[in-house]
Design a protein around this motif. Sequence first.
Motif, PDB file in Angstrom:
ATOM      1  N   ALA A 156       0.858  -1.193   0.000  1.00 29.26           N
ATOM      2  CA  ALA A 156       0.000   0.000   0.000  1.00 29.26           C
ATOM      3  C   ALA A 156       0.888   1.235   0.000  1.00 29.26           C
ATOM      4  CB  ALA A 156      -0.875  -0.005   1.249  1.00 29.26           C
ATOM      5  N   ASN A 157       0.476   2.280  -0.710  1.00 29.75           N
ATOM      6  CA  ASN A 157       1.276   3.507  -0.665  1.00 29.75           C
ATOM      7  C   ASN A 157       0.895   4.356   0.554  1.00 29.75           C
ATOM      8  OD1 ASN A 157      -0.978   5.080  -1.289  1.00 29.75           O
ATOM      9  ND2 ASN A 157      -0.517   5.155  -3.474  1.00 29.75           N
ATOM     10  N   ARG A 158       1.647   5.430   0.790  1.00 34.19           N
ATOM     11  CA  ARG A 158       1.452   6.222   2.026  1.00 34.19           C
ATOM     12  C   ARG A 158       0.032   6.791   2.121  1.00 34.19           C
ATOM     13  NH1 ARG A 158       1.975  11.841   2.022  1.00 34.19           N
ATOM     14  NH2 ARG A 158       2.981  11.972   4.047  1.00 34.19           N
ATOM     15  N   GLU A 208       1.808  11.145   9.711  1.00 30.66           N
ATOM     16  CA  GLU A 208       2.430  11.326   8.393  1.00 30.66           C
ATOM     17  C   GLU A 208       3.927  11.056   8.429  1.00 30.66           C
ATOM     18  OE1 GLU A 208       1.358  14.349   5.825  1.00 30.66           O
ATOM     19  OE2 GLU A 208      -0.788  14.118   6.199  1.00 30.66           O
ATOM     20  N   ILE A 209       4.614  11.682   9.363  1.00 30.01           N
ATOM     21  CA  ILE A 209       6.071  11.529   9.429  1.00 30.01           C
ATOM     22  C   ILE A 209       6.452  10.105   9.814  1.00 30.01           C
ATOM     23  CG2 ILE A 209       6.252  12.456  11.808  1.00 30.01           C
ATOM     24  CD1 ILE A 209       8.792  13.130   9.039  1.00 30.01           C
ATOM     25  N   MET A 240       8.754   4.924   8.665  1.00 35.18           N
ATOM     26  CA  MET A 240       8.658   3.468   8.829  1.00 35.18           C
ATOM     27  C   MET A 240       8.565   2.764   7.483  1.00 35.18           C
ATOM     28  SD  MET A 240       6.198   3.302  12.160  1.00 35.18           S
ATOM     29  CE  MET A 240       6.160   1.545  12.432  1.00 35.18           C
ATOM     30  N   LEU A 241       7.867   3.391   6.535  1.00 31.21           N
ATOM     31  CA  LEU A 241       7.788   2.777   5.199  1.00 31.21           C
ATOM     32  C   LEU A 241       9.174   2.698   4.562  1.00 31.21           C
ATOM     33  CD1 LEU A 241       4.728   4.078   3.129  1.00 31.21           C
ATOM     34  CD2 LEU A 241       5.359   1.712   3.618  1.00 31.21           C
ATOM     35  N   PHE A 242       9.932   3.776   4.757  1.00 30.27           N
ATOM     36  CA  PHE A 242      11.289   3.820   4.200  1.00 30.27           C
ATOM     37  C   PHE A 242      12.139   2.683   4.767  1.00 30.27           C
ATOM     38  CE2 PHE A 242      15.686   5.457   4.166  1.00 30.27           C
ATOM     39  CZ  PHE A 242      15.804   5.760   2.816  1.00 30.27           C
ATOM     40  N   GLU A 243      11.985   2.458   6.059  1.00 29.47           N
ATOM     41  CA  GLU A 243      12.773   1.400   6.708  1.00 29.47           C
ATOM     42  C   GLU A 243      12.261   0.004   6.332  1.00 29.47           C
ATOM     43  OE1 GLU A 243      12.144   1.048  10.909  1.00 29.47           O
ATOM     44  OE2 GLU A 243      13.481  -0.696  11.013  1.00 29.47           O
ATOM     45  N   ARG A 244      10.942  -0.118   6.258  1.00 28.28           N
ATOM     46  CA  ARG A 244      10.376  -1.458   6.150  1.00 28.28           C
ATOM     47  C   ARG A 244      10.122  -1.963   4.727  1.00 28.28           C
ATOM     48  NH1 ARG A 244       5.939  -1.894  11.005  1.00 28.28           N
ATOM     49  NH2 ARG A 244       7.404  -1.636  12.751  1.00 28.28           N
TER      50      ARG A 244
END
Length: 170
Positions: free
Chosen positions: A105-107, A130-131, A136-140
């Motif tokens: 899923a996107n942000r 949001e942040i 977390m998306l960047f990391e995961r």
Amino acid sequence: MENKKNISIIGFMASGKSTIGKELADRLSYGFVDTDELIEEKEGRSIKSMFETEGEGYFRDAESTAVEEVCAMEGLVVSTGGGAVLRSQNVQMLRKNSTVVWLRANRETILENLRRSEDVRPLMKKGEQEIKVDNMLFERAPKYKNAAHVIVDVDGKNVEDIVFEILFNL
Ligand code: S3P
């Protein structure tokens, strides 16, 4: 008996893992297990309470135990917690014993679903979503990608379409 290898659903919080997992299990006549629910049942309390009292490490240990348990069974669709891929031992077990499906899923989809959700998520407090989602998306995201046998994009799709796409790609 016919061998029914488990299907494990991975992905970020609020990407629809439980909803999709239940529907997929129905279609396949598989059992359904949500590892978060399994942990809460065993502990007799909420994940929020575990995070608050013992901290995240305690919950992650319980999560690894739950992953190990479901991996010893078959004929299940398993919906995992969003952080189940953080430990490589979980990923190894899930990949070895199941077909792993990442609901990507996107942000925007995640933020929208979080806004609508009434679930309590200790790692996602109101006001900082949001942040946190971005970080977390960047990391995961790379971890979900590495863990997945099958990737299904969920943005803008309804439950039926997503389930169909999973079935098509198994
Ligand atoms: C977590 C996700 C939650 C739950 C816990 C931690 C995470 O599950 O396991 O609050 O680290 O992403 P959902 O993905 O079902 O919200």
